[in-house]
Structures are given as structure tokens and as C-alpha cells.
Design a protein around this motif. Structure first.
Motif, PDB file in Angstrom:
ATOM      1  N   TRP A  83       0.847  -1.206   0.000  1.00  0.00           N
ATOM      2  CA  TRP A  83       0.000   0.000   0.000  1.00  0.00           C
ATOM      3  C   TRP A  83       0.878   1.252   0.000  1.00  0.00           C
ATOM      4  O   TRP A  83       0.663   2.174  -0.779  1.00  0.00           O
ATOM      5  CB  TRP A  83      -0.905  -0.022   1.238  1.00  0.00           C
ATOM      6  N   LEU A  84       1.892   1.250   0.896  1.00  0.00           N
ATOM      7  CA  LEU A  84       2.742   2.442   1.072  1.00  0.00           C
ATOM      8  C   LEU A  84       3.511   2.771  -0.204  1.00  0.00           C
ATOM      9  O   LEU A  84       3.658   3.935  -0.576  1.00  0.00           O
ATOM     10  CB  LEU A  84       3.722   2.178   2.232  1.00  0.00           C
ATOM     11  N   LEU A  85       3.988   1.728  -0.880  1.00  0.00           N
ATOM     12  CA  LEU A  85       4.809   1.952  -2.079  1.00  0.00           C
ATOM     13  C   LEU A  85       4.016   1.800  -3.388  1.00  0.00           C
ATOM     14  O   LEU A  85       4.589   1.837  -4.468  1.00  0.00           O
ATOM     15  CB  LEU A  85       6.009   0.988  -2.084  1.00  0.00           C
ATOM     16  N   ARG A  86       2.742   1.624  -3.256  1.00  0.00           N
ATOM     17  CA  ARG A  86       1.848   1.488  -4.430  1.00  0.00           C
ATOM     18  C   ARG A  86       2.401   0.450  -5.418  1.00  0.00           C
ATOM     19  O   ARG A  86       2.603   0.726  -6.593  1.00  0.00           O
ATOM     20  CB  ARG A  86       1.656   2.843  -5.120  1.00  0.00           C
ATOM     21  N   HIS A  87       2.691  -0.714  -4.897  1.00  0.00           N
ATOM     22  CA  HIS A  87       3.164  -1.862  -5.694  1.00  0.00           C
ATOM     23  C   HIS A  87       4.585  -1.703  -6.234  1.00  0.00           C
ATOM     24  O   HIS A  87       5.021  -2.546  -7.018  1.00  0.00           O
ATOM     25  CB  HIS A  87       2.227  -2.136  -6.884  1.00  0.00           C
ATOM     26  N   LEU A  88       5.285  -0.649  -5.867  1.00  0.00           N
ATOM     27  CA  LEU A  88       6.676  -0.519  -6.342  1.00  0.00           C
ATOM     28  C   LEU A  88       7.498  -1.610  -5.672  1.00  0.00           C
ATOM     29  O   LEU A  88       7.282  -1.920  -4.497  1.00  0.00           O
ATOM     30  CB  LEU A  88       7.249   0.850  -5.982  1.00  0.00           C
ATOM     31  N   LYS A  89       8.471  -2.130  -6.414  1.00  0.00           N
ATOM     32  CA  LYS A  89       9.285  -3.207  -5.841  1.00  0.00           C
ATOM     33  C   LYS A  89      10.762  -2.954  -6.112  1.00  0.00           C
ATOM     34  O   LYS A  89      11.374  -3.619  -6.963  1.00  0.00           O
ATOM     35  CB  LYS A  89       8.845  -4.558  -6.431  1.00  0.00           C
ATOM     36  N   PRO A  90      11.345  -1.992  -5.397  1.00  0.00           N
ATOM     37  CA  PRO A  90      12.777  -1.732  -5.596  1.00  0.00           C
ATOM     38  C   PRO A  90      13.600  -2.926  -5.125  1.00  0.00           C
ATOM     39  O   PRO A  90      13.222  -3.612  -4.173  1.00  0.00           O
ATOM     40  CB  PRO A  90      13.036  -0.506  -4.715  1.00  0.00           C
ATOM     41  N   ASP A  91      14.727  -3.181  -5.799  1.00  0.00           N
ATOM     42  CA  ASP A  91      15.562  -4.302  -5.329  1.00  0.00           C
ATOM     43  C   ASP A  91      16.483  -3.816  -4.209  1.00  0.00           C
ATOM     44  O   ASP A  91      16.616  -2.618  -3.968  1.00  0.00           O
ATOM     45  CB  ASP A  91      16.337  -4.945  -6.484  1.00  0.00           C
ATOM     46  N   PHE A  92      17.125  -4.763  -3.540  1.00  0.00           N
ATOM     47  CA  PHE A  92      17.900  -4.409  -2.334  1.00  0.00           C
ATOM     48  C   PHE A  92      19.030  -3.429  -2.648  1.00  0.00           C
ATOM     49  O   PHE A  92      19.396  -2.593  -1.835  1.00  0.00           O
ATOM     50  CB  PHE A  92      18.438  -5.675  -1.655  1.00  0.00           C
ATOM     51  N   LYS A  93      19.556  -3.513  -3.873  1.00  0.00           N
ATOM     52  CA  LYS A  93      20.676  -2.646  -4.244  1.00  0.00           C
ATOM     53  C   LYS A  93      20.194  -1.188  -4.305  1.00  0.00           C
ATOM     54  O   LYS A  93      20.854  -0.286  -3.799  1.00  0.00           O
ATOM     55  CB  LYS A  93      21.204  -3.143  -5.612  1.00  0.00           C
ATOM     56  N   THR A  94      19.026  -0.989  -4.911  1.00  0.00           N
ATOM     57  CA  THR A  94      18.451   0.356  -4.994  1.00  0.00           C
ATOM     58  C   THR A  94      18.190   0.892  -3.582  1.00  0.00           C
ATOM     59  O   THR A  94      18.479   2.053  -3.280  1.00  0.00           O
ATOM     60  CB  THR A  94      17.109   0.291  -5.770  1.00  0.00           C
ATOM     61  N   ILE A  95      17.653   0.021  -2.728  1.00  0.00           N
ATOM     62  CA  ILE A  95      17.321   0.428  -1.355  1.00  0.00           C
ATOM     63  C   ILE A  95      18.605   0.803  -0.598  1.00  0.00           C
ATOM     64  O   ILE A  95      18.682   1.837   0.064  1.00  0.00           O
ATOM     65  CB  ILE A  95      16.563  -0.719  -0.631  1.00  0.00           C
ATOM     66  N   ALA A  96      19.642  -0.029  -0.763  1.00  0.00           N
ATOM     67  CA  ALA A  96      20.907   0.221  -0.057  1.00  0.00           C
ATOM     68  C   ALA A  96      21.606   1.469  -0.612  1.00  0.00           C
ATOM     69  O   ALA A  96      22.184   2.262   0.147  1.00  0.00           O
ATOM     70  CB  ALA A  96      21.813  -0.995  -0.172  1.00  0.00           C
ATOM     71  N   ASP A  97      21.549   1.661  -1.923  1.00  0.00           N
ATOM     72  CA  ASP A  97      22.179   2.845  -2.525  1.00  0.00           C
ATOM     73  C   ASP A  97      21.520   4.128  -2.040  1.00  0.00           C
ATOM     74  O   ASP A  97      22.194   5.124  -1.783  1.00  0.00           O
ATOM     75  CB  ASP A  97      22.090   2.786  -4.058  1.00  0.00           C
ATOM     76  N   PHE A  98      20.197   4.088  -1.896  1.00  0.00           N
ATOM     77  CA  PHE A  98      19.471   5.261  -1.400  1.00  0.00           C
ATOM     78  C   PHE A  98      19.972   5.611   0.007  1.00  0.00           C
ATOM     79  O   PHE A  98      20.224   6.767   0.323  1.00  0.00           O
ATOM     80  CB  PHE A  98      17.970   4.950  -1.373  1.00  0.00           C
ATOM     81  N   ARG A  99      20.143   4.580   0.833  1.00  0.00           N
ATOM     82  CA  ARG A  99      20.610   4.773   2.205  1.00  0.00           C
ATOM     83  C   ARG A  99      22.017   5.393   2.208  1.00  0.00           C
ATOM     84  O   ARG A  99      22.294   6.311   2.963  1.00  0.00           O
ATOM     85  CB  ARG A  99      20.627   3.396   2.888  1.00  0.00           C
ATOM     86  N   ARG A 100      22.887   4.890   1.312  1.00  0.00           N
ATOM     87  CA  ARG A 100      24.262   5.396   1.249  1.00  0.00           C
ATOM     88  C   ARG A 100      24.309   6.831   0.704  1.00  0.00           C
ATOM     89  O   ARG A 100      24.974   7.692   1.251  1.00  0.00           O
ATOM     90  CB  ARG A 100      25.083   4.469   0.347  1.00  0.00           C
TER      91      ARG A 100
END
Ligand code: SF4
Length: 469
Positions: A83-100
């Protein structure tokens, strides 16, 4: 037969905290908070918007999911995340890169929430409790080296190498004897092997020690070079020092920081100064434990409109030897002398420089010579030292006497966040290496703690109302 609702929306109730996470991030100015890629590039496919990935991280920290791989999994199976991401499914690399890429911006998100809590009047804005805790770094104990440890290890290796040499000599002579008597060897090759390995290890230790001498560092951590070995009351480990300033009204964290310093000395003003500005007050009282007692810091706090309350630690040679502590001597500011437990006057006699301060020693030799209390006070004659700027400590001692309940308030206020973070949120160890990453991680952790706390106090409805105000 399962009759599930047809819309994802139907799974997320009006009072679901995920609705607040969504509205909170949507209401933020991410560009000025320091997030990158808020505006998509003109060329190429647009990437994930930072708002979506920030929502994912806040949701994850609120629900004890911190790693990028686990967050990726949640995007597929968790209906709230869907619901929060409206079906978006980022992969772990994208998620980790955003954090970095956005590590500096997380502190601003934490502060935005503090401002929201201020709107809701959740802060007393009168008393802050300051404390620090050690949080485990991604660095095992045996990958951390101190000067003392290395010197000891090099010395021990020398002794063991001598022992191996002796053993090899003995084995050589046995070999000779066995050749003449036709007996087998006793394994001198093993000893030679051990000798080689130990020499290599010793060389590594020597080069680390050399590196420490060259850089002036007192420790080296191999996995996370910013982490430091720190010992505490219960156990020791390779850690970071996480500092918080908590408003005592509802135990909400107003400011936080992580540093590599061992111990709390010198950190008294570090979190209360920005906290006072965030709370938008002229002056604020601050209470901390004895570990923060340092005259320079106490002076600096007073100069910055922060009123410190730190109990004096009982230390010094007199306390170590079991004699009267300095508290037993009363200072008379007008007459500039001390009154000792025997009601004698100790006058200023010697002046000397102690670090950046002038130290004055007060004594009364004649009175000490004839004193019955001398066995409990001194071996020869008692000197009581006073720094030239010690009036600041006297003022603080008077404040503490007037408000004895402050130390209990301190304990109740700081133990709640640290206990919750380490036990309930299960965040007693960092996942990231390097100080800047760890700081961002702690910002997310403390933000999650504050959101949880605010949800308990005012609920989703209260938080949503504050967002719209
Ligand atoms: S030994 Fe000296 S300073 Fe101590 S109580 Fe006696 S007179 Fe006072």
C-alpha cells in the motif's frame, strides 16, 4: 472459500501508522532536507523517487526490519508496504544505494519529526536528560587493536618464538640420536610451521603498532575503522558512543548524535545545544550523570544558556585513601577560605597552573598538627584545591541540593529510550560501518523510537491532525 477484500486500501485501516508515514514524508521538502534525485533527470528512465524509499525505511525501522534485503522482501509480501509503495518493488541494491547516497539527510528527517512533536506540545521544554550508550559496531573484538594490547602481544610472541626455537633445537638433537639409534622423528616440522605463523602474526602486529605511532591513534579497528573498543560497567566491546538528549515530559528524544569517543567526558553540551534551538527556548535545564562532570563543559553550558545539573564524582587521592572527601569542606566565598570538619579555617597558600586553569591550594598546617580528626583527614596536613573558576561548580551544587529529584528524573527519562531501542526494537548493534553511516542509522532508529512514542501518546489521528495544522 476466502472472501478477501478486493482493494489493497481496505487492508489499511484509518488508524494504521503506515498512513502517518505516508503523509509525513509527502509533507516534507526532501530537496531542502538534502535528499538527492528529488527531481528526475531529463534523460533516461526516472529512478525511484526518494520519498518512496524514505517511506520504506521509516516503515522498516518502525517494524524492526532494517536490512535492505529484508526490506526488498517486504515489498512483495507485506500488504502495508505494498500500500505504502503502491506496488513498487525496488531491489535491495536500490534500497541500499538510497541509504548510502542520502546518509546526511536522515538527521533532518529526525528533526522534522521533533518539530511536529513540538507542534503537538509533547515537549515540556524545561528539562533535558542527557546520556550516552555504547552500541556495538560491525567489528569483532579480535579485529581491534590497542597500543597496550599490541605491545603485550609482540612481547608474548617473542617469548613463544624463543620457546619454539628451544623446542626445535631439542627436536634436532633427538633426530640425530634417533638416526643413530634408528628411531622416528618427533614432529619438528610442526614446530617450524607454528614458528612461521607466529612470526607472520607478529610482523602484522608490529606494522599496526607502527601505523598507530605514525597516525597518533590509540586504537585500530580493521573491519570498521571508526569504531572503538570501549569498556562499560557490564561488558566491553568494539562500539560507537551514541548520545541522546531526552525531554523529560514524555521521554521523547530531542537530539541525538554518535561519536567515536570513549566515555562521556566532554560531551555534556554536544546534544543539549542543538536541542535547545530545536525546542525554541531561551534557557533549558540539563541533567546528566557523573560521567559528564568537567568544569570546562559546565562553564560552556552556562554560557550557552543551558543550566547544567551534574553530580560531582567522588574521586581524587583523598577519596582513594579513605580520607574526608572535598564535600566535607565548606567554602566561604566572602572570606575566601574553607571550613574543615574540625571547624578550622584553611587559607589560600599555593597557586599553580592546572591544564588551562589556575589552581589554589588551601591549608592550615598548625591546625592539622593538633587535630584529633587527622587520621581520618590526612597523613601530614590537608590541602584542599580549588580552581579559580570553581564558582560555577558551587552554583551547580546548590542547584542540585535544591532539586534532589532531578537524578531520578534523569534515570527514568534516559533509560526508557535506550531500553526500548536495545530490547524492544532489537537495535543494540549497528548494521553499517563507518561513522557517517552509523550516524544516519542512529537517526533512523531514534526517529522510529519517537514515532512509536508519539503514536502511544496521541495516536495516528493526533499526528495526522498536526500534519494538517
Ligand atoms: S586534619 Fe586539618 S583539615 Fe583535617 S579536619 Fe583536622 S584541622 Fe581540619
Amino acid at each position: 472459500m476466502l472472501l478477501l477484500p478486493e482493494r489493497v486500501e481496505d487492508y489499511v485501516g484509518a488508524d494504521n501508522p503506515v498512513r502517518f508515514v505516508d503523509a509525513f514524508v509527502d509533507g516534507m521538502d526532501l530537496q531542502s532536507a538534502g535528499f538527492t534525485r528529488v527531481q528526475a533527470e531529463v534523460t533516461g528512465r526516472p529512478g525511484y523517487h526518494p520519498a518512496d524509499l524514505l517511506k520504506l525505511y521509516i516503515y522498516g525501522y518502525l517494524n524492526r526490519v532494517r536490512s535492505s534485503r529484508r526490506l526488498e522482501v517486504e515489498c512483495y509480501r507485506n500488504i502495508e508496504v505494498i500500500w505504502l509503495l503502491r506496488h513498487l518493488k525496488p531491489d535491495f541494491k536500490t534500497i541500499a544505494d538510497f541509504r548510502r547516497d542520502n546518509r546526511a539527510a536522515f538527521k533532518q528527517v529526525f528533526r522534522e519529526f521533533v518539530v511536529l512533536c513540538r507542534k503537538l506540545d509533547l515537549f515540556g521544554r524545561e528539562l533535558l536528560a542527557v546520556d550516552g550508550t555504547r552500541i556495538k559496531a560491525v567489528n569483532a573484538k579480535d579485529k581491534n587493536f590497542t597500543k597496550t594490547g599490541l605491545t603485550k602481544a609482540i612481547k608474548e610472541a617473542d617469548e613463544r618464538l624463543d620457546a619454539y626455537l628451544k623446542q626445535m633445537d631439542e627436536s634436532d638433537s633427538i633426530d640425530k640420536a634417533s638416526r643413530s639409534g634408528d628411531h622416528g622423528s618427533d614432529g619438528g616440522g610442526d614446530v617450524a610451521d607454528k614458528d612461521e605463523k607466529l612470526k607472520a602474526k607478529q610482523d602484522r602486529h608490529k606494522s599496526l603498532l607502527k601505523q598507530m605511532h605514525e597516525t597518533g591513534e590509540s586504537q585500530i579497528s580493521l573491519n570498521d575503522p571508526d569504531s572503538r573498543y570501549q569498556s562499560g560497567k557490564v561488558k566491553a566491546g568494539v562500539c560507537y558512543n551514541a548520545q541522546i538528549a531526552v525531554d523529560c515530559k514524555h521521554k521523547l528524544i530531542v537530539e541525538q548524535d554518535v561519536c567515536t569517543q570513549v566515555g562521556d567526558l566532554g560531551l555534556l553540551a554536544k546534544t543539549p545545544e542543538p536541542a535547545r534551538a530545536l525546542l525554541d527556548v531561551e534557557t533549558i535545564d540539563v541533567v546528566a550523570d557523573r560521567g559528564y562532570f568537567k568544569i570546562e563543559d559546565i562553564e560552556a553550558c552556562e554560557a550557552a544558556n543551558i543550566i547544567p545539573h551534574v553530580p560531582k564524582p567522588q574521586r581524587g587521592p583523598a577519596v582513594r585513601e579513605g580520607f574526608f572527601a572535598k564535600d566535607a569542606f565548606r567554602y566561604d566565598a566572602e572570606a575566601d577560605h574553607y571550613i574543615c570538619p574540625e571547624d578550622q579555617r584553611l587559607s589560600p597558600l599555593y597557586k599553580s597552573k592546572s591544564r588551562d586553569n589556575i589552581k589554589i591550594d588551601y591549608c592550615n598546617r598548625a591546625a592539622c598538627r593538633a587535630c584529633d580528626l587527622r587520621p581520618r583527614c590526612t597523613k601530614t596536613f590537608r590541602r584542599v584545591s580549588r580552581l579559580e573558576n570553581e564558582a560555577v561548580l558551587d552554583r551547580m551544587a546548590e542547584r542540585l541540593v535544591a532539586r534532589p529529584e532531578l537524578m531520578d528524573d534523569r534515570r527514568n527519562s534516559v533509560e526508557h529510550p535506550f531500553g526500548t531501542i536495545k530490547q524492544w526494537m532489537n537495535q543494540g548493534a549497528f548494521l553499517m560501518r563507518w561513522l557517517e553511516n552509523v550516524r544516519a542509522e542512529f537517526s533512523r532508529t531514534t526517529l522510529a523510537y519517537n514515532i512509536r512514542r508519539a503514536l502511544t501518546l496521541v495516536g495516528v489521528t493526533g499526528l495526522m491532525a498536526a500534519l494538517q495544522a
